[in-house]
Design a protein around this motif. Structure first.
Motif, PDB file in Angstrom:
ATOM      1  N   TYR A 161      41.030  30.658  38.198  1.00  0.00           N
ATOM      2  CA  TYR A 161      40.119  32.385  38.249  1.00  0.00           C
ATOM      3  C   TYR A 161      38.962  32.697  38.064  1.00  0.00           C
ATOM      4  O   TYR A 161      38.337  33.414  38.369  1.00  0.00           O
ATOM      5  CB  TYR A 161      41.279  32.857  37.593  1.00  0.00           C
ATOM      6  CG  TYR A 161      41.118  34.179  37.395  1.00  0.00           C
ATOM      7  CD1 TYR A 161      41.263  35.086  38.401  1.00  0.00           C
ATOM      8  CD2 TYR A 161      40.304  34.579  36.266  1.00  0.00           C
ATOM      9  CE1 TYR A 161      41.256  36.662  38.414  1.00  0.00           C
ATOM     10  CE2 TYR A 161      40.963  36.538  35.941  1.00  0.00           C
ATOM     11  CZ  TYR A 161      41.033  36.566  37.294  1.00  0.00           C
ATOM     12  OH  TYR A 161      40.462  38.275  36.507  1.00  0.00           O
ATOM     13  N   SER A 217      36.164  31.637  41.198  1.00  0.00           N
ATOM     14  CA  SER A 217      36.150  32.504  42.564  1.00  0.00           C
ATOM     15  C   SER A 217      36.187  33.658  41.614  1.00  0.00           C
ATOM     16  O   SER A 217      36.967  34.816  43.076  1.00  0.00           O
ATOM     17  CB  SER A 217      37.772  32.687  42.987  1.00  0.00           C
ATOM     18  OG  SER A 217      38.956  32.984  42.265  1.00  0.00           O
ATOM     19  N   ASN A 218      35.106  34.244  41.107  1.00  0.00           N
ATOM     20  CA  ASN A 218      34.873  35.327  41.313  1.00  0.00           C
ATOM     21  C   ASN A 218      36.334  36.767  40.570  1.00  0.00           C
ATOM     22  O   ASN A 218      36.243  37.568  40.776  1.00  0.00           O
ATOM     23  CB  ASN A 218      33.495  35.904  41.813  1.00  0.00           C
ATOM     24  CG  ASN A 218      32.386  35.595  41.471  1.00  0.00           C
ATOM     25  OD1 ASN A 218      32.273  34.883  40.572  1.00  0.00           O
ATOM     26  ND2 ASN A 218      32.045  35.502  42.880  1.00  0.00           N
ATOM     27  N   SER A 264      39.207  36.467  41.199  1.00  0.00           N
ATOM     28  CA  SER A 264      40.133  36.589  43.026  1.00  0.00           C
ATOM     29  C   SER A 264      41.356  36.016  42.352  1.00  0.00           C
ATOM     30  O   SER A 264      41.788  34.821  42.010  1.00  0.00           O
ATOM     31  CB  SER A 264      39.643  36.028  44.526  1.00  0.00           C
ATOM     32  OG  SER A 264      40.465  36.078  44.974  1.00  0.00           O
ATOM     33  N   GLY A 320      42.149  33.812  45.380  1.00  0.00           N
ATOM     34  CA  GLY A 320      41.626  32.429  45.606  1.00  0.00           C
ATOM     35  C   GLY A 320      42.641  31.833  45.017  1.00  0.00           C
ATOM     36  O   GLY A 320      42.104  30.783  44.930  1.00  0.00           O
ATOM     37  N   SER A 336      50.375  36.099  42.584  1.00  0.00           N
ATOM     38  CA  SER A 336      49.145  36.512  41.218  1.00  0.00           C
ATOM     39  C   SER A 336      49.248  37.329  39.965  1.00  0.00           C
ATOM     40  O   SER A 336      48.269  37.010  39.331  1.00  0.00           O
ATOM     41  CB  SER A 336      48.623  37.575  42.547  1.00  0.00           C
ATOM     42  OG  SER A 336      49.277  37.978  42.796  1.00  0.00           O
TER      43      SER A 336
END
Length: 121
Positions: A16, A19-20, A22, A25, A42
């Motif tokens: 997390y 992946s900036n 995301s 992602g 999510s």
């Protein structure tokens, strides 16, 4: 979140952050590593990250439910002493004497018996 191992939780947090932040992602990378059969959503990632940011830990917080009072260490010790002094007393009378419910007294006696049996092995 009890269904995820410690390694999986660490992986989720790391991915997390890598992946900036995301969510999609993170879920994709998790499924690529651990397989598509493990259902990670999510919203689960959000909850885990929020818990990590709040507490600094990935471990589950123990619930603050009703405390166990009948099987406290004090009650267990008083039952042990009562059994030593009056071994022939019935569970019903022993429960009335000690002001412990019959079912709780049975659990305590079972626990005491098991601990005594393991000492003799």
């Amino acid at each position: 979140m009890a269904g995820y191992t410690k390694d999986q939780r660490v992986f989720i947090i790391e991915q997390y952050l890598k992946s900036n932040e995301s969510l999609a992602g993170t879920v994709r990378k998790f499924r690529a590593k651990y397989g598509r059969n493990i259902n990670l959503s999510s919203s689960t990632v959000k909850r885990l990250v929020a818990k990590f940011r709040e507490s600094g830990s990935i471990n589950d917080v123990h619930s603050t439910g009703r405390p166990k009072t009948s099987r406290s260490n004090g009650n267990i010790e008083s039952v042990r002493q009562n059994v030593r002094e009056h071994p022939g007393t019935s569970i019903r009378h022993r429960g009335q004497e000690l002001q412990i419910s019959r079912s709780s007294l049975q659990r305590i006696l079972t626990k005491i018996c098991i601990s005594m049996l393991t000492k003799f092995k």
